[in-house]
Write an enzyme that holds these catalytic residues in place. Structure first.
Site, mmCIF file in Angstrom:
data_model
loop_
_atom_site.group_PDB
_atom_site.id
_atom_site.type_symbol
_atom_site.label_atom_id
_atom_site.label_comp_id
_atom_site.label_asym_id
_atom_site.label_seq_id
_atom_site.Cartn_x
_atom_site.Cartn_y
_atom_site.Cartn_z
ATOM 1 N N ALA A 65 0.836 -1.193 0.000
ATOM 2 C CA ALA A 65 0.000 0.000 0.000
ATOM 3 C C ALA A 65 0.875 1.248 0.000
ATOM 4 O O ALA A 65 1.983 1.257 0.540
ATOM 5 C CB ALA A 65 -0.905 0.004 1.229
ATOM 6 N N PHE A 67 1.793 2.856 -2.863
ATOM 7 C CA PHE A 67 2.288 3.077 -4.229
ATOM 8 C C PHE A 67 1.157 3.529 -5.146
ATOM 9 O O PHE A 67 1.318 4.472 -5.925
ATOM 10 C CB PHE A 67 2.938 1.807 -4.770
ATOM 11 C CG PHE A 67 3.754 2.030 -6.005
ATOM 12 C CD1 PHE A 67 5.112 2.271 -5.917
ATOM 13 C CD2 PHE A 67 3.170 2.018 -7.267
ATOM 14 C CE1 PHE A 67 5.871 2.498 -7.057
ATOM 15 C CE2 PHE A 67 3.909 2.242 -8.408
ATOM 16 C CZ PHE A 67 5.271 2.488 -8.301
ATOM 17 N N ASP A 68 0.033 2.860 -5.064
ATOM 18 C CA ASP A 68 -1.116 3.179 -5.918
ATOM 19 C C ASP A 68 -2.281 3.568 -5.017
ATOM 20 O O ASP A 68 -3.142 2.762 -4.692
ATOM 21 C CB ASP A 68 -1.477 1.982 -6.793
ATOM 22 C CG ASP A 68 -2.583 2.293 -7.794
ATOM 23 O OD1 ASP A 68 -3.017 3.459 -7.854
ATOM 24 O OD2 ASP A 68 -3.018 1.371 -8.506
ATOM 25 N N ASN A 114 8.611 9.396 4.208
ATOM 26 C CA ASN A 114 7.381 10.007 3.700
ATOM 27 C C ASN A 114 6.502 10.456 4.856
ATOM 28 O O ASN A 114 6.459 9.817 5.910
ATOM 29 C CB ASN A 114 6.634 9.039 2.781
ATOM 30 C CG ASN A 114 5.560 8.254 3.521
ATOM 31 O OD1 ASN A 114 4.446 8.746 3.727
ATOM 32 N ND2 ASN A 114 5.900 7.031 3.937
ATOM 33 N N GLY A 117 0.459 11.465 4.529
ATOM 34 C CA GLY A 117 -0.780 11.771 5.241
ATOM 35 C C GLY A 117 -2.034 11.241 4.571
ATOM 36 O O GLY A 117 -3.094 11.884 4.616
ATOM 37 N N PHE A 118 -1.943 10.059 3.961
ATOM 38 C CA PHE A 118 -3.119 9.418 3.350
ATOM 39 C C PHE A 118 -3.791 10.329 2.314
ATOM 40 O O PHE A 118 -5.020 10.470 2.288
ATOM 41 C CB PHE A 118 -4.158 9.023 4.409
ATOM 42 C CG PHE A 118 -3.765 7.912 5.331
ATOM 43 C CD1 PHE A 118 -2.655 7.124 5.089
ATOM 44 C CD2 PHE A 118 -4.528 7.635 6.465
ATOM 45 C CE1 PHE A 118 -2.310 6.084 5.950
ATOM 46 C CE2 PHE A 118 -4.194 6.608 7.329
ATOM 47 C CZ PHE A 118 -3.080 5.842 7.082
ATOM 48 N N ASN A 145 -6.271 -1.191 1.201
ATOM 49 C CA ASN A 145 -5.813 -0.753 2.516
ATOM 50 C C ASN A 145 -6.640 0.462 2.928
ATOM 51 O O ASN A 145 -6.718 1.444 2.189
ATOM 52 C CB ASN A 145 -4.321 -0.405 2.420
ATOM 53 C CG ASN A 145 -3.693 -0.063 3.746
ATOM 54 O OD1 ASN A 145 -4.020 0.948 4.341
ATOM 55 N ND2 ASN A 145 -2.762 -0.893 4.182
ATOM 56 N N SER A 181 0.234 3.866 10.384
ATOM 57 C CA SER A 181 0.981 4.946 9.736
ATOM 58 C C SER A 181 1.333 6.017 10.769
ATOM 59 O O SER A 181 0.493 6.387 11.600
ATOM 60 C CB SER A 181 0.147 5.578 8.620
ATOM 61 O OG SER A 181 0.769 6.766 8.159
ATOM 62 N N ASN A 183 1.797 9.092 10.071
ATOM 63 C CA ASN A 183 1.554 10.396 9.447
ATOM 64 C C ASN A 183 0.148 10.950 9.618
ATOM 65 O O ASN A 183 -0.181 11.985 9.054
ATOM 66 C CB ASN A 183 1.888 10.306 7.953
ATOM 67 C CG ASN A 183 3.330 9.905 7.721
ATOM 68 O OD1 ASN A 183 4.220 10.377 8.407
ATOM 69 N ND2 ASN A 183 3.556 9.017 6.764
ATOM 70 N N THR A 184 -0.692 10.248 10.390
ATOM 71 C CA THR A 184 -2.015 10.752 10.746
ATOM 72 C C THR A 184 -2.077 10.864 12.268
ATOM 73 O O THR A 184 -1.899 9.853 12.955
ATOM 74 C CB THR A 184 -3.126 9.814 10.243
ATOM 75 O OG1 THR A 184 -3.097 9.775 8.808
ATOM 76 C CG2 THR A 184 -4.498 10.279 10.695
ATOM 77 N N LYS A 215 -2.645 -4.187 9.685
ATOM 78 C CA LYS A 215 -1.250 -3.846 9.426
ATOM 79 C C LYS A 215 -0.680 -3.129 10.631
ATOM 80 O O LYS A 215 -1.247 -2.130 11.094
ATOM 81 C CB LYS A 215 -1.135 -2.969 8.177
ATOM 82 C CG LYS A 215 0.311 -2.690 7.740
ATOM 83 C CD LYS A 215 0.338 -2.004 6.385
ATOM 84 C CE LYS A 215 1.777 -1.834 5.875
ATOM 85 N NZ LYS A 215 1.806 -1.262 4.505
ATOM 86 N N ASN A 244 4.566 -1.762 8.826
ATOM 87 C CA ASN A 244 4.476 -0.450 8.222
ATOM 88 C C ASN A 244 5.837 0.233 8.311
ATOM 89 O O ASN A 244 6.839 -0.393 8.674
ATOM 90 C CB ASN A 244 3.397 0.375 8.932
ATOM 91 C CG ASN A 244 2.686 1.347 8.007
ATOM 92 O OD1 ASN A 244 3.318 2.016 7.193
ATOM 93 N ND2 ASN A 244 1.366 1.437 8.128
#
Length: 345
Positions: A65, A67-68, A114, A117-118, A145, A181, A183-184, A215, A244
Site C-alpha cells: 500500500a 504506491f497506488d 514520507n 498523510g493518506f 488498505n 501509519s 503520518n495521521t 497492518k 508499516n
C-alpha cells in the site's frame, strides 16, 4: 539502463513528481497493446503460483500500500509481474494529505522518508475505479488498505473505517486495516489492544466474507506485537501485515543534515529490513500455520523475498526499492525466485 536514468535524471527530480511521472508510464503499460508486450516480458513463471487468503496469486511478491493510492496503476503493475496490488491507503473522506514537500529520498541508505498523510480521492472514488476494473476482467489480486480520515476524531474512528469497509469490501479481494501509519495524528494509538479489538470487530462485520487483515508498526514493543497477533487470531481475522514504516532513524549512513531536513515521517527501505524480519518471526511464533502473514519492509532482492518466506511469510510486499530498481523490479525478483528452485506452491 535504469540505474543510469536514476542517477542522471530521476534522483534530481522532486520525489513526488517523479512518482507521479512513473505512475503515468505504469498506466500506459496496462493498456492494450502495451500490456500484451509487458506481460510477455514480465509474466511470472507458473511455479510461483501461491495460495493464501483463499486466493491464488501468480507470484508471492506484490506491491505494498502507498504506491497506488487511487487505484490507477493496477493493470500496469500486474502486467509488470506483481502477484498482487494493495491499493490505498483509502479513507472514507477524500483528503489532500500533508503539506508538500512530504517525500524524501535517502539515497545512500536506499530508503525513503514520507509523511504523505493518506492523500487520496476517497472511498467512493476508489470503489468506482474498482468497479470499472472488475468489469474489465481479472487483473490479479487486488487488496484495499483503509485508514482513518484526518478530519475524523479518533473517538469516531470505528464508524469511519466501517464506512470505507462497507463501500470497498464487495470489490476487494481482501481488506487491510491500517492503524500504523505515523503520518495521521493519533492513528497509531488505535493499535492498543483494548481500542483495536472493537474497531476490528466492527470492520469485520462490515467486510462480510472478504478476508480482513490488520497492518502493524515495527516500533511497537515485542509484547504488544504478540498481543495484537493473538487478538487477530482470536477475532478470526484472515491475517496480519508486518510491517508499516518506522519512525526510527537508527543506523542511517545518509548525511545527518539531509536526514534532519527530511524531518518527521515514516522511514521505509533497506534500513527497515532487520526489524521487519524480527517482527515477522515474532508474529509467526504466535499465530497458527494456517494464519496468513504478509511481510513488508526492506525488500529489494529475490533473496530478501525468500528470506521472509523461509521465516514464515505467505506473501511478501515491496514499494521503496521500486524507486531504486525500476519497472523491471518484479520481473527480476520473480526470475530470481524461479532460478533458485525454491518457489513454493
Amino acid at each position: 539502463m535504469y540505474p543510469f536514468l536514476f542517477r542522471t535524471v530521476l534522483s534530481r527530480m522532486d520525489p513526488e513528481f517523479a512518482h507521479h511521472s512513473a505512475m503515468l508510464v505504469i498506466r500506459v503499460l496496462g493498456v492494450r497493446p502495451f500490456s500484451w508486450v509487458t506481460r510477455a516480458i514480465a509474466k511470472p513463471d507458473p511455479s510461483l503460483r501461491t495460495r493464501a487468503l483463499g486466493l491464488e496469486f501468480d507470484s508471492p511478491f506484490g506491491v505494498a500500500a502507498g504506491f497506488d493510492k487511487n487505484v490507477l496503476g493496477v493493470r500496469g503493475l500486474t502486467a509488470l509481474g506483481f502477484g498482487h496490488v494493495e491499493v490505498g491507503t483509502v479513507t472514507a473522506i477524500p483528503q489532500d494529505g500533508n503539506p508538500k514537500p512530504r517525500l524524501f529520498r535517502l539515497i545512500p541508505d536506499r530508503a525513503v522518508v514520507n509523511r504523505m498523510g493518506f492523500n487520496n480521492r476517497g472511498a467512493e472514488a476508489a470503489a468506482a475505479r474498482l468497479r470499472r476494473l472488475r468489469r474489465g476482467g481479472r487483473h490479479g489480486v487486488i487488496g484495499v488498505n483503509i485508514g482513518k480520515s484526518r478530519v475524523v476524531d479518533v473517538a469516531d474512528a470505528t464508524a469511519d473505517y466501517v464506512r470505507s469497509a462497507t463501500l470497498l469490501s464487495p470489490l476487494a479481494d481482501y481488506l487491510a486495516v491500517n492503524v500504523s501509519s505515523p503520518n495521521t495524528p493519533g492513528l497509531r494509538g488505535l493499535q492498543a489492544v483494548e481500542t483495536l479489538r472493537p474497531l476490528l470487530r466492527a470492520v469485520q462485520d462490515a467486510a462480510g466474507s472478504t478476508p480482513l487483515l490488520v497492518k502493524i508498526a515495527p516500533d511497537l514493543p515485542d509484547d504488544e506485537i504478540a498481543a495484537i497477533a493473538t487478538m487477530a487470531v482470536e477475532l478470526g481475522l484472515s491475517g496480519i501485515i508486518v510491517t508499516n514504516t518506522t519512525i526510527s532513524r537508527d543506523g542511517l549512513t545518509t548525511d545527518p543534515a539531509i536526514v534532519a531536513a527530511a524531518g518527521e515521517g515514516g522511514l521505509s527501505g533497506a534500513p527497515l529490513k532487520q526489524r521487519a524480519l524480527d517482527v515477522l518471526r515474532q508474529v509467526r511464533q504466535v499465530v497458527p500455520g494456517t494464519f496468513t502473514v504478509i511481510a513488508v519492509g526492506g525488500i529489494e532482492t529475490a533473496a530478501d523475498v525468500q528470506e521472509r518466506r523461509d521465516a514464515g511469510a505467505d506473501l511478501v510486499q515491496g514499494y521503496t526499492a521500486f524507486l531504486y530498481r525500476g519497472p523491471l523490479w518484479a520481473r527480476q525478483i520473480n526470475r530470481g525466485l524461479t532460478s533458485s528452485g525454491t518457489a513454493r506452491a
